[in-house]
Every structure is written in C-alpha cells, then in structure tokens.
Design an enzyme around this catalytic site. Structure first.
Site, mmCIF file in Angstrom:
data_model
loop_
_atom_site.group_PDB
_atom_site.id
_atom_site.type_symbol
_atom_site.label_atom_id
_atom_site.label_comp_id
_atom_site.label_asym_id
_atom_site.label_seq_id
_atom_site.Cartn_x
_atom_site.Cartn_y
_atom_site.Cartn_z
ATOM 1 N N ARG A 161 9.868 19.072 -12.464
ATOM 2 C CA ARG A 161 9.930 17.952 -13.426
ATOM 3 C C ARG A 161 10.597 16.705 -12.856
ATOM 4 N NH1 ARG A 161 10.958 22.026 -17.446
ATOM 5 N NH2 ARG A 161 8.954 22.468 -18.437
ATOM 6 N N LYS B 210 4.568 3.392 -8.834
ATOM 7 C CA LYS B 210 3.293 3.895 -9.380
ATOM 8 C C LYS B 210 2.812 4.966 -8.420
ATOM 9 C CE LYS B 210 1.282 -0.062 -11.745
ATOM 10 N NZ LYS B 210 0.197 -1.058 -11.696
ATOM 11 N N GLU C 156 -3.113 -9.021 0.620
ATOM 12 C CA GLU C 156 -2.031 -8.951 -0.378
ATOM 13 C C GLU C 156 -0.912 -9.942 -0.033
ATOM 14 O OE1 GLU C 156 -1.826 -7.486 -3.253
ATOM 15 O OE2 GLU C 156 -3.495 -6.062 -3.199
ATOM 16 N N LYS D 289 7.960 -8.193 -5.131
ATOM 17 C CA LYS D 289 7.376 -7.176 -6.018
ATOM 18 C C LYS D 289 8.479 -6.378 -6.707
ATOM 19 C CE LYS D 289 4.272 -3.281 -6.519
ATOM 20 N NZ LYS D 289 3.176 -2.465 -6.035
ATOM 21 N N GLU E 123 4.697 -2.658 -16.705
ATOM 22 C CA GLU E 123 3.638 -3.667 -16.599
ATOM 23 C C GLU E 123 3.173 -4.212 -17.954
ATOM 24 O OE1 GLU E 123 0.630 -2.465 -13.818
ATOM 25 O OE2 GLU E 123 -0.355 -4.401 -13.882
ATOM 26 N N ARG F 41 5.051 -8.262 -14.373
ATOM 27 C CA ARG F 41 4.494 -7.418 -13.297
ATOM 28 C C ARG F 41 2.984 -7.655 -13.150
ATOM 29 N NH1 ARG F 41 5.814 -0.998 -12.005
ATOM 30 N NH2 ARG F 41 4.616 -0.914 -10.102
ATOM 31 N N ASN G 200 -1.411 -8.941 -10.119
ATOM 32 C CA ASN G 200 -2.861 -8.754 -10.170
ATOM 33 C C ASN G 200 -3.647 -10.021 -9.853
ATOM 34 O OD1 ASN G 200 -2.932 -5.982 -10.953
ATOM 35 N ND2 ASN G 200 -2.191 -6.612 -12.972
ATOM 36 N N HIS H 262 -7.212 -9.931 -8.530
ATOM 37 C CA HIS H 262 -7.677 -8.542 -8.589
ATOM 38 C C HIS H 262 -8.846 -8.326 -9.545
ATOM 39 C CE1 HIS H 262 -4.178 -7.748 -6.184
ATOM 40 N NE2 HIS H 262 -4.357 -6.448 -6.193
ATOM 41 N N HIS I 108 -11.489 -6.417 -7.678
ATOM 42 C CA HIS I 108 -11.909 -5.033 -7.929
ATOM 43 C C HIS I 108 -13.430 -4.946 -8.014
ATOM 44 C CE1 HIS I 108 -7.713 -3.845 -9.572
ATOM 45 N NE2 HIS I 108 -7.861 -3.469 -8.328
ATOM 46 N N HIS J 43 -9.615 -3.354 0.216
ATOM 47 C CA HIS J 43 -8.951 -3.859 -0.993
ATOM 48 C C HIS J 43 -8.383 -5.265 -0.746
ATOM 49 C CE1 HIS J 43 -6.515 -3.837 -4.620
ATOM 50 N NE2 HIS J 43 -5.477 -4.190 -3.877
HETATM 51 N N1 LIG Z 1 1.044 2.715 -5.928
HETATM 52 C C1 LIG Z 1 0.760 1.452 -5.803
HETATM 53 O O1 LIG Z 1 1.405 0.577 -6.396
HETATM 54 C C2 LIG Z 1 -0.381 1.040 -4.908
HETATM 55 C C3 LIG Z 1 -0.626 -0.313 -4.650
HETATM 56 C C4 LIG Z 1 -1.653 -0.638 -3.774
HETATM 57 C C5 LIG Z 1 -2.434 0.364 -3.195
HETATM 58 N N2 LIG Z 1 -2.181 1.670 -3.488
HETATM 59 C C6 LIG Z 1 -2.962 2.753 -2.890
HETATM 60 O O2 LIG Z 1 -2.754 2.714 -1.478
HETATM 61 C C7 LIG Z 1 -3.884 3.287 -0.830
HETATM 62 C C8 LIG Z 1 -4.258 2.409 0.337
HETATM 63 O O3 LIG Z 1 -3.144 2.343 1.201
HETATM 64 P P1 LIG Z 1 -3.302 1.944 2.738
HETATM 65 O O4 LIG Z 1 -4.163 0.761 2.861
HETATM 66 O O5 LIG Z 1 -1.927 1.933 3.295
HETATM 67 O O6 LIG Z 1 -4.190 3.137 3.309
HETATM 68 P P2 LIG Z 1 -3.979 4.615 3.870
HETATM 69 O O7 LIG Z 1 -2.736 5.250 3.471
HETATM 70 O O8 LIG Z 1 -5.264 5.310 3.527
HETATM 71 O O9 LIG Z 1 -3.950 4.335 5.443
HETATM 72 C C9 LIG Z 1 -5.055 3.711 6.072
HETATM 73 C C10 LIG Z 1 -5.307 4.310 7.455
HETATM 74 O O10 LIG Z 1 -4.299 3.846 8.343
HETATM 75 C C11 LIG Z 1 -3.776 4.949 9.085
HETATM 76 N N3 LIG Z 1 -2.409 4.585 9.441
HETATM 77 C C12 LIG Z 1 -1.315 4.573 8.642
HETATM 78 N N4 LIG Z 1 -0.271 4.085 9.304
HETATM 79 C C13 LIG Z 1 -0.696 3.801 10.540
HETATM 80 C C14 LIG Z 1 -0.071 3.259 11.688
HETATM 81 N N5 LIG Z 1 1.205 2.873 11.687
HETATM 82 N N6 LIG Z 1 -0.812 3.103 12.817
HETATM 83 C C15 LIG Z 1 -2.120 3.462 12.826
HETATM 84 N N7 LIG Z 1 -2.770 3.968 11.775
HETATM 85 C C16 LIG Z 1 -2.060 4.130 10.647
HETATM 86 C C17 LIG Z 1 -3.923 6.131 8.171
HETATM 87 O O11 LIG Z 1 -3.932 7.341 8.900
HETATM 88 C C18 LIG Z 1 -5.260 5.829 7.503
HETATM 89 O O12 LIG Z 1 -6.330 6.271 8.309
HETATM 90 C C19 LIG Z 1 -4.961 3.419 -1.876
HETATM 91 O O13 LIG Z 1 -5.079 4.774 -2.244
HETATM 92 C C20 LIG Z 1 -4.452 2.598 -3.050
HETATM 93 O O14 LIG Z 1 -4.907 3.112 -4.297
HETATM 94 C C21 LIG Z 1 -1.172 2.023 -4.324
#
Ligand SMILES: NC(=O)c1ccc[n+]([C@@H]2O[C@H](COP(=O)([O-])OP(=O)(O)OC[C@H]3O[C@@H](n4cnc5c(N)ncnc54)[C@H](O)[C@@H]3O)[C@@H](O)[C@H]2O)c1
Length: 348
Positions: free
Chosen positions: A110, A132, A174, A207, A217, A221, A225, A228, A232, A242
């Site tokens: 939990r 999130k 971003e 942020k 949000e 917050r 967006n 976005h 999206h 993205h």
């Molecule tokens: N929780 C939130 O507030 C929030 C906000 C924005 C995005 N997200 C989520 O984040 C995800 C996207 O995140 P992302 O773009 O970081 O992608 P990711 O975590 O999928 O990483 C992208 C790629 O980069 C590689 N990688 C990571 N670090 C590396 C490094 N230092 N050197 C080389 N390769 C590396 C990974 O292995 C992967 O293949 C999505 O699922 C999205 O929904 C969440």
C-alpha cells in the site's frame, strides 16, 4: 508534499543513496541503461556500501515496460524476497521506467517511498517530476496508475552523453514548452553559454513548483499541457515522438491564434540551439486540408482538457508572456484551423 530535486554526479549519487534512512533498497533499472552504466553505478557493491539489503531488478526498455505482465512479474519477485514498509524503491531510466516503478512503489504494501534517477532528457525535465505513475491498458496509455510523489529526484546530466539524437530532440520539445511558460528558462536558453545541467534544473524546478501548488491538476499544473492538445493528436496521427508532437502542437496553436511574437520566439530558439524538427508533420497531406482538420478535431474533442459538450480549456500565453487557461469552443477552433490551412498552407 515536497520532492527534493538535486543535480548530482555518480560519486555524489552513491553518497545520497547510502544516506537513505531505510532498511532496504529495491533498485529498478532499464536493462539497456544498466548495460551502458554498469561500471558507473557499481550496483553489485551497493548492498555492502549501504549496509542494507538491495533487491535489483531490470526492466525491459521502452514503452513495453509499462505492462500488466511486467508489473505482475516484478511485484511477485520482489514480494518473494521478503520486504517491509521501510524499503525504498529507486527507479533508474527514462519516463517508462519511472512510470512503472513509481506505480510499483505506490502499490507494494500500500505504498513504499521512492526516488528517481532519470536518464533521458524527457524524464529529467518532465516524467520523473510530479508523482504521476502508471502503466498502460489495452484501452489506452497511462490508464492504470496512481499519484505517488517521489522523495528525491537525482539529476545526473552525464547520462545524456549516450542518449540518441532522437531521444534528445524528444526531450527538447518539452524544454521549449517550458521556455514559453517561464521567461527565466527562455533567457537561459538564449544565452549562448548555457549549461544543459542548469536548464534541466530550471525546468524540473518549474514543474515541481506547479505540482506542489496543484498536485491533482485542478489549476496551474494544467499549464504544463501547453501545446499538448494538438500535440497529442499529432502523436497519434504521425510517427513522431511526444516532444516533437508538442513542438508542432505549440506551433499550430500560435499560428491559428496569429501570435507572430510567439512564432518568432519559437524560430529564434530553434536557431539559437541549432535544432530542427524538420518540416511540419502534416506537410504532405494538405492537399485535403478538410480531412486533416476533421481528424485533428476528432482528437481535440476527446482531449482530457474538454470541459463540456462544446468546449475545451486550452493553455495559452498572454501578451505579457504569462500562461493562462483559455476556454474555447470547438467551432472556433475548427474555423481557425480551416482558415489557417486554406489561406496559408505550404508548410512552415
Ligand atoms: N509521469 C509523467 O508525468 C510523465 C510525463 C511525461 C512522459 N511520461 C511517460 O514517459 C515515457 C517516455 O519517457 P522517455 O522518453 O524517457 O522514454 P523511455 O523511458 O522509453 O526511454 C527511451 C529510450 O531511451 C533509452 N535510454 C534511456 N536512458 C538512456 C541513456 N542515458 N542513454 C541511452 N539510451 C537511454 C531507453 O532504453 C529507451 O530505449 C512515456 O511512457 C510517457 O507516458 C510520463
């Protein structure tokens, strides 16, 4: 609810982890990141160095990490090891890894405390901040999750050295968004001597401030967006990241509302940073702009910022460069899109 954001290197990172006042650590890491940074992270010695029990689990890279199947396997494996409430989860990887790891932390016993070591630019400035967490469902992305704030976000820009260019651009979409929300970030980016670590810290803190003010949000917050709503739509319509989709989402928003000042800022910033997202993704389809506009409107009407049958709340920037929420009806957006594409189009 406060998350502590610090810029670290590998040495200070180890010290921070050793200093955690917990009995055990559940270290969840992107398997590809582990293969690149095994020597720097020195995880095999973490148990000895911290005098704590360490449970190390690798997670497949990319979006496939955020699945029920992986969630179930990892949670069952951790529970078999025997844990209690004074274990701390550490997520190390991009946004996909922090999303699933945060969700694991939120649901195990939990709720366990957790921290993040983001390794992509997008996760350093966005995904790791704000609590999130979640995984994907067959019905859509991020539909199963929880709000669960991390205690620490340890930003180590050294990870960016191995980040592929497209992932870097993804994060920069971003970063550009933040430059419209916060003048300090814009000025720092336009300073030719800027350091990426400072920019990341500024974006992450921006942020974080909004999240502290408005965790669930309901108000400011939502500014995060910016770009976005169209972004999206583009993410679903075209094979683009993205961050790139958010960039084009802002561009289109600024164009249809005829904000030449913001369009110029966008162009100046891209020039100053020597970056390019190439041509607008809709460049080839505009022989039939009405189909394009209808497709975009289909996504706009399903956006999470829709507030009634006819209206959506768009994030916009006023003449004094302050973000605000603009309630706009679908008809107005459609007619602005129609006239923009009919009058102008060839591409940006
Ligand atoms: N929780 C939130 O507030 C929030 C906000 C924005 C995005 N997200 C989520 O984040 C995800 C996207 O995140 P992302 O773009 O970081 O992608 P990711 O975590 O999928 O990483 C992208 C790629 O980069 C590689 N990688 C990571 N670090 C590396 C490094 N230092 N050197 C080389 N390769 C590396 C990974 O292995 C992967 O293949 C999505 O699922 C999205 O929904 C969440």
């Amino acid at each position: 609810m406060k998350q502590l954001i610090e810029v670290v290197d590998f040495e200070s990172l180890s010290i921070k982890i050793e200093g955690l006042k917990v009995d055990g650590i559940i270290f969840l890491i992107d398997e590809f990141v582990l293969s690149l940074y095994k020597d720097h992270l020195n995880l095999q010695d973490l148990g000895k160095a911290t005098n704590k029990k360490v449970i190390l689990k690798t997670i497949p890279r990319g979006e496939k990490a955020k699945s029920f199947h992986i969630y179930e396997n990892i949670v069952e494996e951790i529970l078999r090891e025997g844990i209690h409430r004074n274990y701390h989860v550490i997520a190390c990887g991009g946004g996909a890894i922090s999303d699933i790891s945060g969700f694991i932390a939120s649901s195990l016993l939990r709720g366990l405390s957790w921290s993040v070591i983001p390794t992509t630019l997008l996760s350093m400035v966005d995904a790791s901040i704000g609590g999130k967490t979640g995984i994907n469902s067959k019905s859509g992305k991020n539909l199963i999750g929880a709000f669960h704030m991390p205690d620490h976000i340890w930003l180590n820009p050294f990870f960016l050295e191995t980040l592929p260019k497209e992932e870097f651009l993804n994060g920069f979409g971003e970063v550009l968004k933040y430059s419209f929300l916060d003048i300090k970030i814009k000025e720092s980016l336009l300073n030719s001597k800027f350091k990426i670590s400072e920019i990341i810290h500024l974006c992450a803190n921006y942020k974080s401030r909004l999240v502290e003010e408005d965790f669930k949000e309901k108000g400011p917050r939502k500014y995060l967006n910016l770009g976005h709503t169209f972004g999206h739509a583009f993410e679903k319509m075209y094979p683009i990241s993205h961050g790139e989709a958010v960039y084009w989402g802002m561009q289109l928003l600024f164009h249809i509302f005829e904000r030449q000042d913001l369009i110029k800022d966008c162009d100046d910033m891209m020039r100053a940073l020597n970056l390019s997202f190439g041509k607008a993704p809709w460049g080839n389809v505009l022989k039939d702009s009405s189909t394009f506009v209808n497709d975009v409107m289909g996504f706009v009407k399903r956006d999470k910022k829709v507030i009634s049958e006819k209206e959506i709340e768009l994030v916009f920037i006023n003449e004094k460069r302050i973000p605000y929420l603009l309630v706009c009806d679908f008809e107005t957006i459609k007619s602005k899109l129609d006239s923009f594409f009919k009058e102008n189009y060839v591409g940006f």
